[in-house]
Design a protein around this motif. Structure first.
Motif, PDB file in Angstrom:
ATOM      1  N   ARG A 162      27.899   6.484 -28.012  1.00 22.80           N
ATOM      2  CA  ARG A 162      27.038   5.655 -28.843  1.00 22.80           C
ATOM      3  C   ARG A 162      26.541   6.476 -30.043  1.00 22.80           C
ATOM      4  NH1 ARG A 162      29.124   2.798 -25.742  1.00 22.80           N
ATOM      5  NH2 ARG A 162      28.223   1.107 -24.470  1.00 22.80           N
ATOM      6  N   LEU A 165      28.925   1.871 -32.426  1.00 27.51           N
ATOM      7  CA  LEU A 165      28.062   2.392 -33.488  1.00 27.51           C
ATOM      8  C   LEU A 165      27.197   1.260 -34.018  1.00 27.51           C
ATOM      9  CD1 LEU A 165      29.109   4.681 -36.445  1.00 27.51           C
ATOM     10  CD2 LEU A 165      27.833   2.584 -36.890  1.00 27.51           C
ATOM     11  N   TYR A 212      31.989   7.111 -37.841  1.00 24.05           N
ATOM     12  CA  TYR A 212      32.981   6.400 -37.039  1.00 24.05           C
ATOM     13  C   TYR A 212      33.992   7.367 -36.421  1.00 24.05           C
ATOM     14  CZ  TYR A 212      36.557   2.983 -35.743  1.00 24.05           C
ATOM     15  OH  TYR A 212      37.475   2.220 -35.054  1.00 24.05           O
ATOM     16  N   GLY A 243      33.779   3.713 -27.870  1.00 25.93           N
ATOM     17  CA  GLY A 243      32.403   3.933 -28.294  1.00 25.93           C
ATOM     18  C   GLY A 243      31.901   2.848 -29.236  1.00 25.93           C
ATOM     19  N   LEU A 292      33.062   8.783 -32.953  1.00 36.41           N
ATOM     20  CA  LEU A 292      33.011   7.912 -31.778  1.00 36.41           C
ATOM     21  C   LEU A 292      34.154   8.213 -30.813  1.00 36.41           C
ATOM     22  CD1 LEU A 292      32.165   4.291 -33.028  1.00 36.41           C
ATOM     23  CD2 LEU A 292      30.799   5.715 -31.480  1.00 36.41           C
TER      24      LEU A 292
END
Length: 363
Positions: free
Chosen positions: A271, A300, A291, A298, A294
């Protein structure tokens, strides 16, 4: 309670005596109302309007003095609440049973302060009783007839509640000072995230305690603290400003580095929650870079300015990139970042008229 003087030291027994007065709900209600009525005065003292103006040495001294007055009022308020509880359940010590208004506790608050300053300041108390000064007369009206009785009463008042609740937290004080300094100095793009927005971010990202989390622009730690309060143990962050990086470190979040954009991505975070800088469209590069951190699967969530149709190429391309990732946009309440304009919140937030929304994307 027994008091024994051994080599000048008071030995106190705080067990509740058997001859406590019976429960007095009327007095309990009165004391409780007096305590509640102090909230406004305490708030105005702890967050004085002068502290929101441009910093000068004189204003800083005045603000510090007002905050000290606020802490004194907090002490008296805690005693009022403690006495109210004891009168309600019939466990109020006899020595304190005649306290019925704030003026009595004002005197005890002065004695409490003199105790903290040491023996020299306590001379005011002993000479006051020797001369029959106003403080001696005031305390005499409630059955306190000597300096030693007064000192014992203060100790007993302290035992009514949890003194730890009133102890000054030096780390917390330093963190708040660094936060205020960043707001006063208008550190570029430092707009702390309001709690209601953080709550929405946590909900949208469905953060769980086992998730490794990253805040790329840690600021004063609002998002990181919210993650920790949720039970998350693996929390990393970055912060460019030196003062705010110190605040994060004091809170227990040692930044991985200062400039997030220069760090090599490691796709290890389940996260990422972020409130990136808006100036010169910096949020575009920050979100794209985040990004890449991640982990597969994951999620965001970022606070971003609301996008309007634009001829600016990088904004248009960024919007198209978000669409390609099937990012979902959630508008924030109107003027969500303007709460710093309210007196109680100016110390913690900074006015920002830009309308914002949250974007939620997955890897």
């Amino acid at each position: 309670m027994t008091v024994t003087n051994i080599d000048g030291q008071l030995t106190l027994d705080f067990s509740v005596p058997a001859n406590c007065p019976p429960p007095n709900p009327n007095l309990a209600d009165k004391l409780q109302k007096l305590a509640a009525a102090m909230d406004t005065a305490i708030s105005s003292k702890l967050s004085p309007s002068i502290s929101h103006q441009n910093i000068t040495a004189r204003r800083s001294r005045i603000a510090a003095s007002m905050r000290e007055d606020g802490r004194r009022l907090q002490l008296i308020q805690s005693w009022l609440m403690g006495l109210a509880v004891r009168h309600r359940d019939g466990t109020c010590p006899t020595q304190l049973s005649k306290i019925s208004n704030r003026s009595h506790l004002d005197s005890f608050a002065s004695i409490f302060h003199w105790q903290k300053e040491g023996a020299k300041s306590l001379e005011y108390l002993y000479t006051g009783f020797d001369r029959g000064d106003e403080i001696a007369q005031r305390l005499g009206s409630i059955g306190i007839h000597s300096a030693n009785d007064a000192l014992a009463a203060v100790e007993l008042l302290e035992s009514l509640g949890n003194p730890a609740d009133r102890q000054i937290d030096p780390i917390g004080e330093r963190v708040e000072a660094l936060r205020r300094k960043a707001i006063y100095q208008q550190v570029p793009d430092f707009y702390p995230t309001p709690g209601e927005i953080i709550s929405r971010m946590l909900q949208l990202a469905n953060v769980q305690p086992q998730h490794p989390c990253l805040d790329p622009e840690g600021g004063a730690g609002d998002i990181c603290v919210a993650l920790r309060d949720l039970g998350v143990e693996n929390i990393d962050c970055f912060e460019l400003n030196a003062g705010l990086a110190e605040a994060l470190t004091l809170l227990g979040f040692v930044p991985l580095g200062r400039d997030f954009l220069t760090a090599t991505p490691r796709p290890i975070y389940d996260r990422i929650l972020m409130n990136p800088p808006f100036g010169e469209d910096a949020y575009i590069q920050h979100v794209r870079h985040a990004y890449d951190w991640l982990a597969p699967g994951g999620e965001l969530v970022a606070v971003l300015p609301i996008e309007h149709p634009s001829r600016i190429k990088k904004r248009r391309q960024f919007s198209e990139w978000l669409d390609s990732l099937e990012a979902i946009r959630y508008p924030n309440p109107s003027k969500a970042f303007t709460k710093g304009d309210l007196p109680r919140q100016r110390l913690r937030y900074r006015y920002c008229a830009i309308e914002t929304h949250l974007i939620h994307l997955c890897r």
